[in-house]
Design a protein around this motif. Structure first.
Motif, PDB file in Angstrom:
ATOM      1  N   UNK A 245       0.830  -1.200   0.000  1.00  0.00           N
ATOM      2  CA  UNK A 245       0.000   0.000   0.000  1.00  0.00           C
ATOM      3  C   UNK A 245       0.867   1.253   0.000  1.00  0.00           C
ATOM      4  N   UNK A 246       0.397   2.237  -0.731  1.00  0.00           N
ATOM      5  CA  UNK A 246       1.032   3.556  -0.672  1.00  0.00           C
ATOM      6  C   UNK A 246       0.403   4.318   0.492  1.00  0.00           C
ATOM      7  N   UNK A 247       1.071   5.346   0.930  1.00  0.00           N
ATOM      8  CA  UNK A 247       0.599   6.102   2.092  1.00  0.00           C
ATOM      9  C   UNK A 247      -0.822   6.626   1.877  1.00  0.00           C
ATOM     10  N   UNK A 248      -1.121   7.094   0.700  1.00  0.00           N
ATOM     11  CA  UNK A 248      -2.458   7.655   0.460  1.00  0.00           C
ATOM     12  C   UNK A 248      -3.537   6.577   0.332  1.00  0.00           C
ATOM     13  N   UNK A 249      -3.168   5.312   0.268  1.00  0.00           N
ATOM     14  CA  UNK A 249      -4.146   4.231   0.168  1.00  0.00           C
ATOM     15  C   UNK A 249      -4.561   3.665   1.529  1.00  0.00           C
ATOM     16  N   UNK A 250      -3.845   4.023   2.583  1.00  0.00           N
ATOM     17  CA  UNK A 250      -4.145   3.473   3.902  1.00  0.00           C
ATOM     18  C   UNK A 250      -5.542   3.810   4.411  1.00  0.00           C
ATOM     19  N   UNK A 251      -6.001   5.046   4.322  1.00  0.00           N
ATOM     20  CA  UNK A 251      -7.348   5.324   4.845  1.00  0.00           C
ATOM     21  C   UNK A 251      -8.438   4.499   4.161  1.00  0.00           C
ATOM     22  N   UNK A 252      -8.373   4.381   2.853  1.00  0.00           N
ATOM     23  CA  UNK A 252      -9.385   3.599   2.137  1.00  0.00           C
ATOM     24  C   UNK A 252      -9.286   2.114   2.476  1.00  0.00           C
ATOM     25  N   UNK A 253      -8.071   1.605   2.571  1.00  0.00           N
ATOM     26  CA  UNK A 253      -7.891   0.183   2.874  1.00  0.00           C
ATOM     27  C   UNK A 253      -8.350  -0.147   4.292  1.00  0.00           C
ATOM     28  N   UNK A 254      -8.024   0.694   5.242  1.00  0.00           N
ATOM     29  CA  UNK A 254      -8.444   0.410   6.617  1.00  0.00           C
ATOM     30  C   UNK A 254      -9.958   0.544   6.771  1.00  0.00           C
ATOM     31  N   UNK A 255     -10.538   1.548   6.129  1.00  0.00           N
ATOM     32  CA  UNK A 255     -11.996   1.719   6.187  1.00  0.00           C
ATOM     33  C   UNK A 255     -12.692   0.524   5.562  1.00  0.00           C
TER      34      UNK A 255
END
Length: 188
Positions: A154-164
């Motif tokens: 995951x890239x840093x900007x993908x973490x919020x979407x992935x965790x949600x």
């Protein structure tokens, strides 16, 4: 769990008291807290806290080493055990706080009578189903969270979407599992 019960218990106790049905406080506590709210709210808390953390931890791995597969298996088993233990702990606190709320509201109920009501409302199958339900909730949260962290780097900007996504999917599966267990309670 205790926050929800702080709001729900006084209302329930007051309503039971208005219709002179104090003898059902134990039954209400077992049905609501032991069978439903305890395991489900524990799963919500663990999914939001630990599930999101697992997605991030696995999403920032350096490489796809074979030892991470072992860690995923350990995490899933550990989360199953942790949700079970937390569920037992929170149910015990909730049942004790149920008596405290009834006592504060002036319900004429002795501790022995309350414990007797709880014991009468419980069945041996409740303990088996609660253990199975809580453990399955933990395993589901672990599998879904590990999948979303493991599926790709995951890239840093993908973490919020992935965790949600992981938390929402975990909770959706837990609610569906809870519906299956509810059907089991109703058939019994």
């Amino acid at each position: 769990v205790t926050g929800v019960q702080t709001c729900a218990l006084p209302i329930s106790v007051a309503l039971l008291r208005q219709v002179s049905a104090q003898r059902y406080i134990g039954t209400v506590m077992v049905t609501v807290v032991l069978r439903e709210l305890g395991p489900l709210l524990t799963a919500f808390l663990v999914a939001a806290r630990s599930g999101a953390t697992m997605v991030v931890e696995l999403g920032v791995r350096d490489s796809q080493d074979h030892w991470i597969r072992t860690l995923v298996g350990l995490r899933v088993r550990a989360l199953g055990a942790a949700v079970f233990c937390l569920t037992v702990y929170l149910i015990a606190i909730a049942l004790a706080s149920g008596y405290v709320v009834a006592f504060v509201q002036g319900v004429p109920l002795r501790v022995s009578a309350y414990c007797g009501q709880l014991a009468d409302a419980m069945h041996w199958l409740d303990f088996v189903l609660i253990a199975l339900k809580a453990t399955l909730f933990g395993v589901v949260i672990g599998i879904v969270s590990c999948y979303h962290g493991w599926v790709r780097m995951l890239k840093v900007e993908e973490f919020p979407a992935a965790t949600t996504r992981a938390v929402v999917e975990s909770l959706a599966v837990c609610v569906l599992l809870d519906a299956v267990f509810l059907a089991g309670y109703l058939v019994r």
